[in-house]
Design a protein around this motif. Structure first.
Motif, PDB file in Angstrom:
ATOM      1  N   SER A 314     -11.136  -7.010  -4.250  1.00  9.00           N
ATOM      2  CA  SER A 314     -10.747  -5.551  -3.979  1.00  9.00           C
ATOM      3  C   SER A 314      -9.533  -5.020  -4.282  1.00  9.00           C
ATOM      4  CB  SER A 314     -11.140  -5.190  -2.372  1.00  9.00           C
ATOM      5  OG  SER A 314     -10.340  -5.898  -1.661  1.00  9.00           O
ATOM      6  N   ALA A 315      -9.245  -3.915  -4.662  1.00  6.70           N
ATOM      7  CA  ALA A 315      -7.886  -3.272  -4.879  1.00  6.70           C
ATOM      8  C   ALA A 315      -6.871  -3.483  -3.958  1.00  6.70           C
ATOM      9  CB  ALA A 315      -7.917  -1.943  -5.737  1.00  6.70           C
ATOM     10  N   THR A 316      -5.679  -3.839  -3.839  1.00  3.50           N
ATOM     11  CA  THR A 316      -4.703  -3.832  -2.954  1.00  3.50           C
ATOM     12  C   THR A 316      -4.128  -2.459  -2.803  1.00  3.50           C
ATOM     13  OG1 THR A 316      -2.825  -4.483  -4.392  1.00  3.50           O
ATOM     14  CG2 THR A 316      -4.004  -6.229  -3.467  1.00  3.50           C
ATOM     15  N   HIS A 317      -3.384  -2.238  -1.867  1.00  2.00           N
ATOM     16  CA  HIS A 317      -2.545  -0.909  -1.706  1.00  2.00           C
ATOM     17  C   HIS A 317      -1.772  -0.624  -2.976  1.00  2.00           C
ATOM     18  CE1 HIS A 317      -0.619   2.855  -0.074  1.00  2.00           C
ATOM     19  NE2 HIS A 317       0.376   2.051   0.129  1.00  2.00           N
ATOM     20  N   LEU A 318      -1.217  -1.710  -3.508  1.00  2.00           N
ATOM     21  CA  LEU A 318      -0.320  -1.575  -4.711  1.00  2.00           C
ATOM     22  C   LEU A 318      -1.202  -1.259  -5.826  1.00  2.00           C
ATOM     23  CD1 LEU A 318       2.392  -1.759  -6.294  1.00  2.00           C
ATOM     24  CD2 LEU A 318       1.918  -4.114  -6.540  1.00  2.00           C
ATOM     25  N   GLY A 319      -2.334  -1.845  -6.037  1.00  2.00           N
ATOM     26  CA  GLY A 319      -3.351  -1.573  -6.985  1.00  2.00           C
ATOM     27  C   GLY A 319      -3.906  -0.276  -7.052  1.00  2.00           C
ATOM     28  N   THR A 320      -4.209   0.380  -5.839  1.00  2.00           N
ATOM     29  CA  THR A 320      -4.676   1.793  -5.804  1.00  2.00           C
ATOM     30  C   THR A 320      -3.569   2.606  -5.850  1.00  2.00           C
ATOM     31  OG1 THR A 320      -6.327   0.780  -3.986  1.00  2.00           O
ATOM     32  CG2 THR A 320      -6.007   3.173  -4.189  1.00  2.00           C
ATOM     33  N   ALA A 321      -2.375   2.444  -5.471  1.00  2.00           N
ATOM     34  CA  ALA A 321      -1.408   3.500  -5.831  1.00  2.00           C
ATOM     35  C   ALA A 321      -1.147   3.434  -7.245  1.00  2.00           C
ATOM     36  CB  ALA A 321       0.185   2.832  -5.168  1.00  2.00           C
ATOM     37  N   LEU A 322      -1.326   2.408  -8.116  1.00  2.00           N
ATOM     38  CA  LEU A 322      -0.960   2.339  -9.607  1.00  2.00           C
ATOM     39  C   LEU A 322      -2.079   3.160 -10.311  1.00  2.00           C
ATOM     40  CD1 LEU A 322       0.524   1.144 -11.804  1.00  2.00           C
ATOM     41  CD2 LEU A 322      -1.160  -0.949 -11.896  1.00  2.00           C
ATOM     42  N   LEU A 323      -3.390   2.997  -9.585  1.00  2.00           N
ATOM     43  CA  LEU A 323      -4.507   3.922 -10.176  1.00  2.00           C
ATOM     44  C   LEU A 323      -4.337   5.410  -9.916  1.00  2.00           C
ATOM     45  CD1 LEU A 323      -7.384   1.821  -9.052  1.00  2.00           C
ATOM     46  CD2 LEU A 323      -6.864   2.130 -11.474  1.00  2.00           C
ATOM     47  N   ASN A 324      -3.645   5.682  -8.685  1.00  2.00           N
ATOM     48  CA  ASN A 324      -3.653   7.070  -8.404  1.00  2.00           C
ATOM     49  C   ASN A 324      -2.262   7.467  -8.767  1.00  2.00           C
ATOM     50  OD1 ASN A 324      -6.180   6.900  -7.312  1.00  2.00           O
ATOM     51  ND2 ASN A 324      -5.177   6.648  -5.240  1.00  2.00           N
ATOM     52  N   GLY A 325      -1.582   6.949  -9.631  1.00  2.00           N
ATOM     53  CA  GLY A 325      -0.312   7.390 -10.178  1.00  2.00           C
ATOM     54  C   GLY A 325       0.892   7.359  -9.076  1.00  2.00           C
TER      55      GLY A 325
END
Length: 332
Positions: A314-325
């Motif tokens: 699953s995406a981490t918080h950092l990964g999700t933040a990167l996706l969402n800019g």
């Protein structure tokens, strides 16, 4: 109404929980499944997980009805790791089980207790074990795929509360904790299904933010265990599925990570999945997906958790933040 009575010592010992609590999220999410007023926030999640409920979940749901009292023994060892809470549930003392079920019967006079509640009231280890096993299986099927997002949202709420505490002290934090909160030292009042007084007597209160708690705060009836107040956090209606990157940001992400890794990160953010499932979603082979997932994990953009015999990414918080800019906080 719930009235929480503080002392100066109790206020000094009151803390904000650092993580979502395993069994509180299990029980409050069962409330959401049983209610049809989930709306845009929990409606999509409810539709998905209703298709994969494990066997025996009706027993847990019976003890965690959509409204009213839920036996305190279902939320033991608050703040402890998942396995410790499950072991504490299995080890529920006979007197505790009997007292809590008597309270449950009194609070829900129209409910007829099923036959398995008889052995449960006697502390039958087999019944308690089945409840713990069901909670474990329910978490794997219905909460684990979204747990990274649950953690991220609880962390976000904690940061906001900490800022309130720094800016305006307990006055500001308590007044904004819930829409019904009324704070006048030494008493915090909140809307509640019944009249209840919680006297802290110098003990600190654990303020537990909950992702799946939706309307009212929740607390324990038993005054013996460490006191806890579970409260709902604010939600983004689109939490279940991260927004798809714009064409420009998608190209930038692909340039940064590479096309396959960007696609795998996006797929992992849509819900925890195995390597094979992510490979299918991104139209690549499992060995190739595994290689790129290793790189993403080393970059702290995804996490890989073992659930029984399966590894879910699953995406981490950092990964999700990167996706969402978004800007993500990185350790210095």
């Amino acid at each position: 109404m719930l009235r929480v009575h503080f002392t100066g010592e109790a206020l000094a010992r009151t803390v904000l929980a650092a993580e979502p609590d395993f069994m509180w999220e299990v029980t409050t999410s069962l409330h959401r499944l049983q209610r049809r007023d989930s709306g845009v926030v929990f409606g999509p999640w409810r539709s998905r997980v209703l298709q994969r409920l494990p066997a025996g979940v009706q027993h847990l749901s019976f003890l965690a009805p959509s409204k009213g009292y839920c036996p305190d023994f279902l939320t033991p060892a608050r703040g402890a790791p998942r396995f410790a809470q499950l072991e504490a549930l299995r080890a529920t003392h006979r007197a505790t089980a009997r007292t809590d079920l008597e309270e449950f019967r009194a609070r829900h006079p129209r409910l007829r207790l099923p036959s398995w509640c008889g052995p449960l009231a006697e502390g039958d280890g087999r019944v308690l074990g089945r409840l713990a096993d069901t909670a474990d299986a329910y978490f794997d099927a219905c909460l684990a795929p979204y747990w990274e997002r649950v953690r991220a949202e609880v962390h976000r709420d904690r940061v906001q509360r900490a800022a309130q505490l720094a800016r305006g002290g307990w006055d500001e934090l308590f007044r904004t904790l819930h829409r019904s909160a009324r704070w006048s030292y030494p008493v915090l009042e909140l809307d509640y299904p019944v009249n209840q007084d919680l006297h802290l007597h110098g003990r600190g209160l654990v303020l537990q933010p909950s992702f799946f708690c939706r309307f009212n705060v929740v607390s324990l009836v038993d005054p013996g265990p460490p006191p806890v107040l579970v409260y709902p956090i604010d939600h983004d209606a689109g939490w279940l599925r991260p927004a798809a990157p714009s064409t420009a940001s998608a190209k930038a992400l692909a340039a940064l990570l590479g096309g396959t890794r960007a696609a795998l990160l996006q797929a992992a953010a849509e819900g925890a999945a195995t390597t094979q499932q992510l490979a299918c979603r991104t139209h690549t082979t499992a060995p190739n997906a595994s290689r790129h997932l290793t790189a993403l994990r080393e970059a702290a953009l995804i996490r890989s958790d073992r659930h029984r015999n399966t590894v879910l990414h699953s995406a981490t918080h950092l990964g999700t933040a990167l996706l969402n800019g978004q800007e993500a906080a990185l350790p210095v």
